[in-house]
Design a protein around this motif. Structure first.
Motif, PDB file in Angstrom:
ATOM      1  N   SER A   1       0.850  -1.043  -0.091  1.00 53.22           N
ATOM      2  CA  SER A   1       0.026  -0.039  -0.074  1.00 53.22           C
ATOM      3  C   SER A   1       0.757   1.575   0.310  1.00 53.22           C
ATOM      4  O   SER A   1       0.192   2.084  -0.478  1.00 53.22           O
ATOM      5  CB  SER A   1      -0.961  -0.245   1.288  1.00 53.22           C
TER       6      SER A   1
ATOM      7  N   LEU B   1       0.694   4.631  -3.126  1.00 57.78           N
ATOM      8  CA  LEU B   1       0.011   6.087  -2.307  1.00 57.78           C
ATOM      9  C   LEU B   1       1.455   6.159  -3.122  1.00 57.78           C
ATOM     10  O   LEU B   1       2.051   6.890  -3.220  1.00 57.78           O
ATOM     11  CB  LEU B   1       0.519   5.725  -0.485  1.00 57.78           C
TER      12      LEU B   1
ATOM     13  N   VAL C   1      -6.119   6.698  -8.196  1.00 52.91           N
ATOM     14  CA  VAL C   1      -5.756   5.820  -7.484  1.00 52.91           C
ATOM     15  C   VAL C   1      -5.604   4.589  -7.858  1.00 52.91           C
ATOM     16  O   VAL C   1      -5.291   3.422  -7.006  1.00 52.91           O
ATOM     17  CB  VAL C   1      -7.130   6.316  -6.043  1.00 52.91           C
TER      18      VAL C   1
ATOM     19  N   MET D   1      -8.638   5.236   0.664  1.00 55.52           N
ATOM     20  CA  MET D   1      -8.051   6.440   0.097  1.00 55.52           C
ATOM     21  C   MET D   1      -9.238   7.805  -1.046  1.00 55.52           C
ATOM     22  O   MET D   1      -9.048   8.457  -1.371  1.00 55.52           O
ATOM     23  CB  MET D   1      -7.761   5.690  -0.941  1.00 55.52           C
TER      24      MET D   1
END
Lengths: 252, 215
Positions: free
Chosen positions: B5, B9, B155, B196
């Motif tokens: 993750s 990001l 995303v 997110m």
């Protein structure tokens, strides 16, 4: 009126878009302290004249001299820095105000003073507040244009133009985008400026106003000056058939 | 999965950080009066927006190596491109997103009334002042909804970088799933993307609200 300093001189001005001649062979002068009214039907080229004088359009031919400085001579433009210098001595009030929506009323009036003329913030704000008081909007300094009525927005735009202390202020149908009820407040401001001997050129459809405020009137149709002269004479007793026909619709 | 993750990001923020400003010159090229420049830019945008992002990732990652092999074969040279997966992944996403952002910017710029330029010109602003002080702030406000859409897509698009072997969240989740025989890792990954985007959405709502002081 005695012939004082010549602020605008336009000689044989012509402008065409493609093959369409919008204005042809227009000549006139505006002297210091004088108000020139330009009337005529839509599409007659009135606004185009103002747009040529303010450099929003480039001319096809002819000459424009502002305060003794040549902007364009026989269709040939002066250098960039001279163009810019001349632009600063001419103010323009638009039909649609064109205020900057993201700036407050105060900032609309101070921003160009600070970033174009290089005045200090205090000086710019002082000038802005004086002008806002003059157009009756000092209470709205902190508001945004979208919070004002059309008439108020137009008064702010007049203040914005005046803040740069132009030698001449041009109005391009300043009341045409307003409710009939709001035109009065704009005309009153222009009338006040005329009384203070501000040099102005006003393109308008308000015939009575043009007659009472101007020193000289030009009636245009299809890109040419059909008739010009003393406002009372042109509007109350026009000589040309075209002028008569045009004015008949307003007096009806 | 935590590392995965973090990688996702990183890809997300790096792409945003570079693509948002990089799209501006692309927009300028697209809107340029110079025919050659605008045609080249148009072609670039057409190709980028007209082909799958996954394919672009593959081309950006393997392209240089294949090119070097070809050159080495022909000229007897010995180039060995060092092009880490992570860098290639970001480069591909930045190129891809700058094309999309540029189109959004162009729409925003063209929606500003001509009168704003004219007022600025008459008041004596220079062209740069006009663009950066008068036009751009208004453009920013107008493109916020479209940009929000695009960033939310970004995303989710970070998951695609696994095709060139970058261990981002979804890939790690899949590996974990097959190792543990559990559906849980995929669910966690799904929740992560969702949260997110929730944050992205919240950020855009905030920006929109902040800019709502004028119309």
């Amino acid at each position: 009126m005695e012939q004082s300093e010549e602020i605008i001189r336009v000689e044989h001005l012509s402008k065409s878009f493609g093959t369409t001649d919008v204005i042809q062979d227009i000549s006139f002068s505006v002297y210091k302290g004088e108000v020139l009214g330009i009337i005529g039907p839509s599409g007659s080229g009135k606004s185009t004249i103002l747009r040529c004088v303010t450099q929003l359009e480039s001319v096809t031919g002819g000459s424009i001299t502002i305060c003794g400085k040549t902007l364009v001579k026989d269709g040939v433009y002066a250098e960039r820095n001279i163009q810019h210098e001349i632009a600063l001595s001419v103010g323009l009030v638009f039909q649609n105000f064109n205020l900057f929506p993201h700036y407050s009323v105060l900032r609309n009036i101070t921003d160009a003073q600070i970033h174009v003329l290089g005045r200090s913030r205090e000086e710019a704000e002082h000038t802005a507040m004086q002008l806002l008081t003059r157009v009756g909007l000092s209470a709205k300094a902190g508001n945004y244009p979208c919070e004002l009525s059309g008439g108020q927005q137009q008064r702010v735009s007049i203040a914005r133009a005046l803040a740069l202390k132009p030698q001449v202020l041009l109005f391009d149908e300043p009341t045409s985008a307003l409710d009939p009820e709001l035109t009065g407040e704009i005309l009153a401001v222009i009338r006040d400026l005329a009384e203070e001997n501000m040099t102005m050129v006003v393109v308008t459809h308000e015939m009575a106003f043009a007659r009472d405020t101007s020193n000289h009137i030009i009636f245009m149709d299809e890109g040419v000056i059909v008739e010009e002269g003393d406002p009372q004479e042109v509007i109350n007793s026009p000589r040309q058939a075209r002028t008569k026909a045009f004015l008949l619709r307003f007096n009806a | 999965m935590l590392q995965g993750s973090v990688t996702s990001l990183e890809v997300f923020f790096l792409t945003l950080l570079f693509a948002v400003p990089l799209a501006l010159p692309v927009t300028a090229g697209r809107m340029s009066g110079n025919r050659i420049l605008s045609t080249v830019t148009k072609l670039f945008m057409l190709v980028i927006r007209g082909t799958p992002l996954m394919l672009q990732l593959l081309v950006v990652y393997f392209g240089p190596s294949l090119l070097c092999i070809w050159i080495n074969d022909r000229f007897g040279t010995n180039f060995r491109p060092a092009w880490p997966r992570f860098v290639a992944a970001n480069a591909a996403l930045i190129i891809n997103y700058s094309a999309y952002f540029a189109e959004i910017y162009r729409g925003g710029i063209e929606s500003i009334p001509q009168g704003q330029y004219e007022a600025a010109k008459v008041l004596g602003y220079t062209r740069n002042q006009t663009f950066f002080c008068i036009i751009l702030p208004q453009v920013v406000k107008r493109i916020i909804p479209a940009m929000g859409n695009e960033v939310i897509t970004l995303v989710k698009d970070t998951a695609l970088v696994q095709v060139i072997g970058v261990s981002e969240l979804l890939r790690v989740a899949q590996e974990t799933q097959s190792r543990l025989f559990s559906f849980m890792p995929l669910l966690v990954a799904g929740v992560f993307y969702f949260v997110m985007n929730w944050a992205v959405e919240a950020a855009f709502v905030r920006i929109e609200k902040k800019l709502s002081y004028y119309k």
